[in-house]
Enzyme design. Structure first.
Site, short mmCIF file in Angstrom:
data_model
loop_
_atom_site.label_atom_id
_atom_site.label_comp_id
_atom_site.label_asym_id
_atom_site.label_seq_id
_atom_site.Cartn_x
_atom_site.Cartn_y
_atom_site.Cartn_z
N HIS A 113 0.73 -1.15 -0.68
CA HIS A 113 -0.28 0.13 0.50
C HIS A 113 0.57 1.31 0.27
O HIS A 113 2.17 1.18 0.77
CB HIS A 113 -1.22 -0.07 1.30
CG HIS A 113 -0.38 -0.22 2.07
ND1 HIS A 113 0.37 0.91 3.36
CD2 HIS A 113 -0.22 -1.03 3.49
CE1 HIS A 113 1.28 0.46 4.02
NE2 HIS A 113 1.33 -0.42 4.42
N ASP A 114 0.78 2.43 -0.57
CA ASP A 114 1.02 3.52 -0.79
C ASP A 114 2.17 3.95 -1.51
O ASP A 114 2.79 4.81 -1.48
CB ASP A 114 1.47 4.52 0.24
CG ASP A 114 -0.80 4.59 1.10
OD1 ASP A 114 -1.62 4.94 0.81
OD2 ASP A 114 -0.71 3.35 2.48
N GLY B 193 5.37 -1.30 3.16
CA GLY B 193 3.72 -0.02 2.42
C GLY B 193 5.02 1.11 2.49
O GLY B 193 6.14 1.47 3.20
#
Length: 270
Positions: free
Chosen positions: A125-126, A143
């Site tokens: 994520h991200d 992440g």
């Protein structure tokens, strides 16, 4: 909306709301979620899952057992309308996983153009990935990792969350990347240690020999100088204003970061 020229195997499931571009090819037993956009000429070979608010750019190719656009694996994930954006002409091999972002940190995972993701690599994520990057087999990005253009990550390497990997850096296989890696840097080992410059990659990119020598000199001044890494880098900045690669390294070191800097020594001095 499904383009009239798209070719979809009858065993695949395309949920209402999905957008499938011109000349896209979706092989058998794929599942496309309702908020997915597949660009023109995208190809899913078979058994591919693309879900979430995910966009896959033109001419990208995804191999079997990849799961693209799943919820983040963060314990703080709020399951809201976060996104994953993949650029054009990416090759995503077997078993690759890529997650959408988290609301708490901007909500979007971004992957650039012309990237190659080998089997079972993971983009969490991200993350923010540039262009012309290679993630070898089983590479794991935690992440919020940032990876610059033309970086290469060797098989089985693992990158700590919030770490930055600079443009055209080279990460050796099975390395543990705990700290930021400067542009053009080479990192190997567990824990990862900066082991010089990616001279081969710089040469292949067309960087002149004289420029490479200048960058080598700057590298030595930064990491062998009398002060901290950041203080050494700041002290030599005026000397390298006409050397773009060296200046890129100096800017990378000066930038704010959540992680310390990798160095030729175990641990960071910055």
């Amino acid at each position: 909306m499904i383009a009239s020229t798209a070719k979809i195997h009858p065993s695949s499931v395309i949920e209402d709301g999905a957008v499938i571009g011109e000349n896209a090819k979706i092989g058998p037993f794929c599942h496309i979620g309702p908020n997915v956009v597949l660009g023109d000429d995208v190809e899913l070979i078979s058994h591919v899952v693309v879900i979430g608010r995910t966009t896959v750019g033109k001419a990208s190719k995804i191999f079997p057992s990849a799961v693209i656009g799943g919820d983040s694996q963060s314990v703080h994930h709020s399951a809201l309308n976060t996104t994953l954006v993949i650029g054009e002409n990416c090759t995503i091999r077997e078993g690759v996983t890529m997650n959408t972002g988290t609301v708490e940190h901007g909500g979007t995972t971004v992957v650039g153009n012309n990237n190659l993701f080998l089997a079972n690599s993971h983009v969490a994520h991200d993350c923010r990935l540039g262009n012309n990057i290679i993630l070898s087999n089983n590479v794991m990005l935690a992440g919020h990792v940032t990876v610059g253009d033309r970086a290469i990550l060797g098989g089985g390497s693992a990158v700590h969350q919030f770490t930055r990997i600079g443009r055209q850096a080279f990460i050796g296989g099975l390395s543990a990347v705990s700290y930021d890696v400067i542009p053009y840097g080479m990192l190997n080992g567990n824990p990862g240690v900066l082991s010089g410059l990616n001279v081969v990659g710089m040469t292949r990119a067309g960087i002149e020999r004289a420029t490479i020598h200048a960058v080598r000199r700057a590298y030595k001044q930064i990491f062998d100088g009398p002060e901290s890494i950041r203080a050494n880098a700041a002290a030599i900045r005026q000397e390298y204003l006409d050397c773009a690669p060296a200046l890129e390294i100096l800017d990378f070191i000066a930038a704010e970061s959540d992680r310390a800097l990798s160095s030729p020594n175990r641990g960071a001095r910055g």
